[in-house]
Design a protein around this motif. Sequence first.
Motif, short mmCIF file in Angstrom:
data_model
loop_
_atom_site.label_atom_id
_atom_site.label_comp_id
_atom_site.label_asym_id
_atom_site.label_seq_id
_atom_site.Cartn_x
_atom_site.Cartn_y
_atom_site.Cartn_z
N GLN A 145 21.02 195.17 97.30
CA GLN A 145 22.20 195.01 97.57
C GLN A 145 23.09 194.88 98.92
O GLN A 145 23.85 193.80 99.15
CB GLN A 145 22.92 196.88 97.40
N PHE A 146 22.06 194.64 99.68
CA PHE A 146 22.04 194.00 100.78
C PHE A 146 21.66 192.50 100.45
O PHE A 146 22.82 192.07 101.65
CB PHE A 146 20.27 194.57 101.83
N SER A 147 21.26 191.85 99.55
CA SER A 147 20.87 190.74 99.94
C SER A 147 22.51 189.74 99.12
O SER A 147 23.02 188.97 99.46
CB SER A 147 20.16 189.70 98.22
N VAL A 148 23.28 190.44 98.25
CA VAL A 148 24.35 190.53 97.79
C VAL A 148 25.39 189.96 98.75
O VAL A 148 25.98 189.47 99.26
CB VAL A 148 24.97 191.54 96.51
N MET A 149 25.84 191.44 99.84
CA MET A 149 26.76 191.69 100.62
C MET A 149 25.93 190.35 101.69
O MET A 149 26.60 189.81 102.31
CB MET A 149 26.41 192.40 101.52
N SER A 150 24.77 190.29 101.92
CA SER A 150 25.14 189.00 103.06
C SER A 150 24.68 187.49 102.34
O SER A 150 25.77 186.66 103.05
CB SER A 150 23.23 189.04 103.23
N ASP A 151 24.81 187.07 101.43
CA ASP A 151 25.25 186.29 100.72
C ASP A 151 26.69 185.77 100.50
O ASP A 151 27.15 185.23 100.58
CB ASP A 151 24.89 186.17 99.46
N PRO A 160 24.50 191.15 108.07
CA PRO A 160 23.86 191.72 107.31
C PRO A 160 22.73 192.17 108.88
O PRO A 160 21.80 191.17 107.52
CB PRO A 160 23.80 193.05 106.50
N PRO A 161 22.05 192.75 109.71
CA PRO A 161 21.02 192.72 110.64
C PRO A 161 19.66 193.14 109.19
O PRO A 161 20.13 194.09 109.37
CB PRO A 161 20.89 193.45 111.96
N PRO A 162 18.83 192.32 108.93
CA PRO A 162 17.69 193.13 108.53
C PRO A 162 16.65 193.66 109.27
O PRO A 162 16.12 194.38 107.86
CB PRO A 162 16.65 191.44 107.96
N GLU A 163 16.73 193.67 110.05
CA GLU A 163 15.90 194.94 110.90
C GLU A 163 16.97 196.74 110.87
O GLU A 163 15.97 197.56 110.13
CB GLU A 163 15.90 195.03 112.17
N VAL A 164 17.86 196.34 110.28
CA VAL A 164 18.67 197.84 110.01
C VAL A 164 18.54 198.35 108.50
O VAL A 164 18.35 199.25 107.99
CB VAL A 164 20.56 197.65 109.83
N LEU A 165 18.00 196.94 107.17
CA LEU A 165 17.57 197.25 106.52
C LEU A 165 15.99 198.40 106.43
O LEU A 165 15.92 199.36 105.74
CB LEU A 165 17.79 196.72 105.51
N GLU A 186 24.73 195.94 114.65
CA GLU A 186 24.16 197.12 114.05
C GLU A 186 24.63 198.19 114.12
O GLU A 186 24.63 199.42 113.05
CB GLU A 186 23.01 197.44 115.24
N VAL A 187 25.59 198.99 114.72
CA VAL A 187 26.31 200.08 114.38
C VAL A 187 26.99 200.12 112.89
O VAL A 187 27.38 200.49 111.82
CB VAL A 187 27.32 200.61 115.72
N TYR A 188 28.00 198.75 112.24
CA TYR A 188 28.84 199.00 111.20
C TYR A 188 27.93 198.75 109.94
O TYR A 188 27.60 199.79 109.02
CB TYR A 188 29.25 197.50 111.47
N TRP A 189 27.11 198.21 110.39
CA TRP A 189 25.98 197.65 109.22
C TRP A 189 25.72 198.84 109.52
O TRP A 189 25.01 198.81 107.84
CB TRP A 189 24.76 196.45 109.49
N GLU A 190 25.49 199.78 109.69
CA GLU A 190 24.17 201.09 109.57
C GLU A 190 25.20 201.61 108.49
O GLU A 190 25.04 202.85 107.59
CB GLU A 190 23.85 201.56 110.74
N HIS A 191 26.10 201.87 109.15
CA HIS A 191 27.26 202.24 108.56
C HIS A 191 27.82 202.40 107.08
O HIS A 191 27.97 203.32 106.21
CB HIS A 191 28.99 202.04 109.29
N ILE A 192 27.76 201.11 106.91
CA ILE A 192 27.92 200.35 105.71
C ILE A 192 26.69 201.23 104.54
O ILE A 192 26.78 201.58 104.13
CB ILE A 192 28.22 199.13 105.41
N LEU A 193 25.14 200.58 105.27
CA LEU A 193 24.33 201.26 104.57
C LEU A 193 23.95 202.68 104.14
O LEU A 193 23.47 202.89 103.16
CB LEU A 193 23.48 200.35 104.81
N LEU A 194 24.39 203.23 105.24
CA LEU A 194 24.15 205.08 104.65
C LEU A 194 25.28 205.52 103.69
O LEU A 194 24.73 205.89 102.98
CB LEU A 194 24.53 205.11 105.97
N TYR A 246 30.30 200.05 95.92
CA TYR A 246 31.47 198.89 96.14
C TYR A 246 30.49 197.63 96.44
O TYR A 246 29.65 197.37 96.50
CB TYR A 246 31.23 199.57 97.96
N ASN A 247 31.42 197.03 96.74
CA ASN A 247 31.04 195.02 97.12
C ASN A 247 31.26 194.73 98.16
O ASN A 247 33.38 194.89 97.99
CB ASN A 247 30.90 194.40 95.95
N ILE A 248 30.90 194.52 99.03
CA ILE A 248 31.21 193.50 100.18
C ILE A 248 31.21 192.24 100.05
O ILE A 248 30.37 191.64 99.74
CB ILE A 248 30.30 194.28 101.67
N ILE A 249 32.81 191.65 100.15
CA ILE A 249 33.01 190.73 99.76
C ILE A 249 33.05 189.93 100.84
O ILE A 249 33.33 188.60 101.10
CB ILE A 249 34.37 190.06 98.61
#
Length: 322
Positions: A145-151, A160-165, A186-194, A246-249
């Motif tokens: 999912q992280f890869s899809v969001m990043s792409d 998304p920062p890889p360090e959060v993942l 970092e705040v935003y992407w941690e929210h998304i991943l959680l 969810y799909n972050i586009i």
Amino acid sequence: MPFTTQQNGPIPVISKDANGKAAKGGDGITECDPIFAAAKADDIEEIKRLLSEKPERLNMKCAACNGITPIMAAAIANKLSAVKLLSDKGADVTIRDASSYTILKLTLDQGDDNKAVAEWIVANHPELIVTDPRLPKGEDWLNAQFSVMSDNIEDQASKPPPEVLKYLIDGYPNKLPADTGRTVSEVYWEHILLRYIGDIPLDITRNYSVDLKMAFVGTFDRILYKHEGIQESARLLNSVLPTTQYNIIGTHVVPKQGWVTERWEYHDKVHNLQVLDGIDTFLIDANAGKIEVMLINYNVYEMEWLDDPEKGKPGPGKLLLW
């Protein structure tokens, strides 16, 4: 799905205690239907008798125990025989409790002794989307999912920062870094991943201001406040979208001003549901490391699996109103 009337203006929400239970409370599993005690005790014959007497007990929710089902009670108690029996009877393992926790999350939170039960559920329920990174299948899912969001995000600075993942995979849920001193991204992407993982309470605690202000439009019209407000918004979202597919586009992060705009969709063929117009905007206080203001828009549609010549994807179908 539950019926919810659209309303304007502030909506009062029920205050909850630290365990996510309604404030009026109760003393737990003893207040529920006897099938919960039987599941927790691994009492196979009693479970069979109770289901024979009233089959609807199979997926009943225990209000005094935050909305868990009998199979959740058995899994939490590490009673594999009861889990297997309830599974064989057709228990729905995709149901989430009142905090939006999955059966896997609830099981794994009890410690390593319960991991075998979680692994049995994964192996025997291919319909279950495994999102918890403490399980190999969940780690693989989150990485994908992280890869899809990043792409999907063209702006390099907004990816998304890889360090959060990494720290979520390595340390979820108890060994995460301090929630202060983080960047807006970092705040935003941690929210998304959680949210993808399915841990809304942890997301709220780490990433939302206690003075949060939130506006909802679309399927629900609401003005909500504070942590109780984001809990209510999550309850509403989960009442209409049963999974975390969810799909972050598209996401745009503006660090200096502290705001983020996100475009998202949702496509769920199993439940015949989709969102095509999800737009969320966040105002984030980088010093405090918290989301201060949030604006949310989405409309839930029944799917029409026909190609849309303008979008190149399924058409919106029928708008659903709760």
